[in-house]
Design a protein around this motif. Structure first.
Motif, PDB file in Angstrom:
ATOM      1  N   LEU A   6       0.837  -1.206   0.000  1.00  0.00           N
ATOM      2  CA  LEU A   6       0.000   0.000   0.000  1.00  0.00           C
ATOM      3  C   LEU A   6       0.865   1.248   0.000  1.00  0.00           C
ATOM      4  O   LEU A   6       0.590   2.211  -0.731  1.00  0.00           O
ATOM      5  N   TYR A   7       1.918   1.243   0.797  1.00  0.00           N
ATOM      6  CA  TYR A   7       2.820   2.395   0.833  1.00  0.00           C
ATOM      7  C   TYR A   7       3.443   2.639  -0.539  1.00  0.00           C
ATOM      8  O   TYR A   7       3.556   3.792  -0.984  1.00  0.00           O
ATOM      9  N   LEU A   8       3.843   1.565  -1.214  1.00  0.00           N
ATOM     10  CA  LEU A   8       4.431   1.700  -2.544  1.00  0.00           C
ATOM     11  C   LEU A   8       3.488   2.418  -3.504  1.00  0.00           C
ATOM     12  O   LEU A   8       3.894   3.295  -4.270  1.00  0.00           O
ATOM     13  N   GLY A  58       6.458  -1.151   7.950  1.00  0.00           N
ATOM     14  CA  GLY A  58       5.907  -1.468   6.631  1.00  0.00           C
ATOM     15  C   GLY A  58       6.269  -0.421   5.602  1.00  0.00           C
ATOM     16  O   GLY A  58       6.619  -0.742   4.457  1.00  0.00           O
ATOM     17  N   ALA A  59       6.219   0.849   6.002  1.00  0.00           N
ATOM     18  CA  ALA A  59       6.578   1.931   5.080  1.00  0.00           C
ATOM     19  C   ALA A  59       8.063   1.891   4.735  1.00  0.00           C
ATOM     20  O   ALA A  59       8.452   2.138   3.583  1.00  0.00           O
ATOM     21  N   TRP A  60       8.908   1.590   5.705  1.00  0.00           N
ATOM     22  CA  TRP A  60      10.344   1.482   5.418  1.00  0.00           C
ATOM     23  C   TRP A  60      10.624   0.365   4.412  1.00  0.00           C
ATOM     24  O   TRP A  60      11.462   0.520   3.520  1.00  0.00           O
ATOM     25  N   VAL A  61       9.931  -0.753   4.566  1.00  0.00           N
ATOM     26  CA  VAL A  61      10.099  -1.847   3.601  1.00  0.00           C
ATOM     27  C   VAL A  61       9.685  -1.376   2.210  1.00  0.00           C
ATOM     28  O   VAL A  61      10.389  -1.602   1.216  1.00  0.00           O
ATOM     29  N   GLY A  62       8.548  -0.710   2.133  1.00  0.00           N
ATOM     30  CA  GLY A  62       8.089  -0.193   0.849  1.00  0.00           C
ATOM     31  C   GLY A  62       9.054   0.823   0.261  1.00  0.00           C
ATOM     32  O   GLY A  62       9.301   0.827  -0.956  1.00  0.00           O
ATOM     33  N   GLU A  63       9.610   1.671   1.096  1.00  0.00           N
ATOM     34  CA  GLU A  63      10.550   2.693   0.625  1.00  0.00           C
ATOM     35  C   GLU A  63      11.815   2.055   0.065  1.00  0.00           C
ATOM     36  O   GLU A  63      12.326   2.470  -0.988  1.00  0.00           O
ATOM     37  N   ARG A  64      12.293   1.037   0.720  1.00  0.00           N
ATOM     38  CA  ARG A  64      13.524   0.386   0.249  1.00  0.00           C
ATOM     39  C   ARG A  64      13.277  -0.319  -1.082  1.00  0.00           C
ATOM     40  O   ARG A  64      14.128  -0.293  -1.980  1.00  0.00           O
ATOM     41  N   ILE A  65      12.111  -0.953  -1.212  1.00  0.00           N
ATOM     42  CA  ILE A  65      11.773  -1.586  -2.490  1.00  0.00           C
ATOM     43  C   ILE A  65      11.655  -0.540  -3.587  1.00  0.00           C
ATOM     44  O   ILE A  65      12.146  -0.722  -4.707  1.00  0.00           O
ATOM     45  N   ALA A  66      11.015   0.586  -3.269  1.00  0.00           N
ATOM     46  CA  ALA A  66      10.818   1.640  -4.266  1.00  0.00           C
ATOM     47  C   ALA A  66      12.133   2.215  -4.755  1.00  0.00           C
ATOM     48  O   ALA A  66      12.277   2.558  -5.937  1.00  0.00           O
TER      49      ALA A  66
END
Length: 516
Positions: A58-60, A194-202
């Motif tokens: 969702l963050y992504l 969860g947002a940090w995981v999304g940020e790293r993937i992005a």
């Protein structure tokens, strides 16, 4: 805005094409989070871990929204609404049991999903406006999520289901932070990770050395929680408490009271001596017990014979007003006091627009009667004892402020009496039971939770489940519970962590604006 009929095909596209669309990510995130609210003995070892990454998709999506304002707002609202809709359609499927007749059974289920999804649309809009990119974006996401989780607890029609913190109930050390911040601090930590995981993937960073940093928050909470558990404040005493569960079919059977008095006798016999308290569920006797000459003598006589206090769910009236109450009967068989339910259930205990919607409400199990909320804490002192029990009735255990209210009023033990029988053998009663552990961890009070059909639980002040009566099983469980009168930081200062979140929102939005 994407409708629910288009949601499930997106799951297929996610695996078929190998390159998921934005809607596919949203669907994935909603389903991952919903799965975190399906308690079961085997799954409980996995679902707390899954919750730390469930919001990453969702963050992504929200991070990569279109740059132009109007398309960005439209996409944000659609993504947030789809997420909230699916979360409730998957996670709260048990609401279809509320009305036995189809197609009316779909009405409360669909209505809750459609209405509650609006909160998630507003959350996504807020994130898109404040600035979804930049170093402060994950903090902005977590703070905004936490504020909206709190907003969903407000008002007469609040349905604050699926708090992130509840996903961690199987991992007791994680709950320790709740004694400081309430459930809000733990929900913030989950959303931030969860947002940090999304940020790293992005950002496409494949360097494995950066990933352990993301685990610092859950690791810190686990270690800090373990230390806190080993240094808990001392108890001022103990109380030997039993919970009773008859697991009868139906909502208000005629034989309910008889069944629970028999269970009380069984609990005392198994203990070998009188108990301090036997807790029976909400609607043990759904009529005005004190005015029923065929029922009150049986309760009074059982308590006196067993030399054990009994707390049971019944009803009181004042003029035309009806109250859902927990009634305390002393060990001498005397009426002690009643605690009236303060937070009553929308579309369960009160029904708006009755003049127009009365024929529909008549199909609900309780749809012909409205209840009146109580106006003071439900603390009940056991006779000739230092035990002061704070009483939460059913839905009230979903609200941290209610448990805090009882602790501030002097409760050294919390009781939760509930009737979840209409939801049968579904995830609903288990989701509800998990919330009692949050209330224990927030207040530092042991909890005795008695449910008609389950799960009944005895919970220590850290939120650890000591004993359980499984769903749809008849029986009793007894434990010696520690009593505490100290005030946790959450009990002292309440929802102070929300001020931190609001400050973070202001700061993060400012930093994000400055970085563009």
């Amino acid at each position: 805005m994407t409708g629910p009929r288009k949601a499930f095909p997106e799951i297929l596209r996610l695996f078929r094409d190998g390159k998921p669309t934005d809607r596919g990510y949203v669907v994935l995130s909603a389903i991952l989070l919903a799965l975190c609210f399906f308690p079961s003995p085997l799954w409980d070892a996995v679902r707390p871990a899954l919750a730390w990454v469930a919001l990453a998709p969702l963050y992504l999506v929200l991070r990569n929204l279109p740059g132009d304002l109007r398309p960005r707002l439209r996409s944000a609202a659609g993504s947030g609404y789809l997420f909230g809709l699916l979360l409730h359609l998957v996670g709260a499927y048990w609401l279809t049991n509320l009305v036995p007749e189809w197609p009316l059974a779909v009405l409360p289920y669909a209505s809750v999903a459609v209405i509650e999804a609006l909160w998630f649309a507003l959350f996504a809009l807020g994130f898109s406006v404040a600035g979804p990119r930049g170093p402060a974006a994950p903090w902005l996401f977590a703070a905004l999520w936490t504020v909206f989780e709190w907003l969903r607890t407000l008002g007469a029609y609040a349905f604050p289901w699926f708090p992130l913190a509840a996903t961690q109930v199987p991992w007791t050390p994680m709950l320790a932070i709740c004694s400081v911040t309430g459930q809000w601090g733990l929900s913030f930590a989950l959303a931030l990770t969860g947002a940090w995981v999304g940020e790293r993937i992005a950002e496409g960073k494949r360097d494995a050395r950066g990933w352990p940093v993301i685990g610092t928050v859950p690791a810190a909470l686990a270690i800090g929680g373990a230390v806190a558990l080993s240094n808990t404040p001392g108890a001022i005493g103990t109380a030997t408490v039993a919970v009773a569960q008859a697991s009868y079919g139906g909502i208000y059977p005629e034989e309910s009271l008889k069944a629970y008095l028999e269970l009380a006798r069984e609990a005392v016999a198994a203990n070998g001596r009188p108990l301090d308290l036997v807790v029976m569920p909400e609607s043990t006797f759904w009529d005005e017990l004190l005015r029923r000459s065929d029922a009150w003598p049986a309760v009074s006589g059982t308590a006196a014979t067993l030399q054990t206090s009994i707390l049971l769910g019944t009803e009181e009236t004042e003029g035309k007003r009806r109250f859902n109450v927990g009634m305390l009967v002393g060990r001498q068989g005397d009426y002690v006091a009643s605690a009236r339910k303060i937070k009553i259930v929308p579309l369960g205990e009160f029904f708006p627009f009755r003049e127009v919607l009365g024929p529909i409400y008549a199909q609900f199990p309780t749809g012909n009667n409205d209840l009146t909320p109580g106006d003071r804490p439900g603390v009940l002192r056991l006779p000739d004892s230092d035990v002061v029990a704070g009483t939460l009735i059913c839905y009230e255990s979903a609200f941290g402020w209610r448990a805090r209210q009882e602790a501030l009023a002097g409760a050294v033990l919390l009781t939760v009496i509930t009737n979840d029988a209409w939801f049968g053998n579904s995830a609903g009663p288990l989701q509800h039971a998990d919330l009692a552990s949050l209330r224990a961890a927030e207040t530092g009070r042991a909890v005795a939770r008695a449910a008609t059909s389950g799960e009944s639980r005895l919970i220590d002040p850290a939120g650890r489940v000591l004993a359980t009566i499984p769903l749809l099983e008849r029986g009793t469980q007894t434990a010696t519970l520690p009593l505490r009168n100290d005030r946790t930081l959450y009990v002292r200062f309440g929802d102070w962590f929300l001020a931190v979140c609001i400050s973070l929102l202001i700061y993060a939005a400012y930093r994000n604006r400055q970085s563009h």
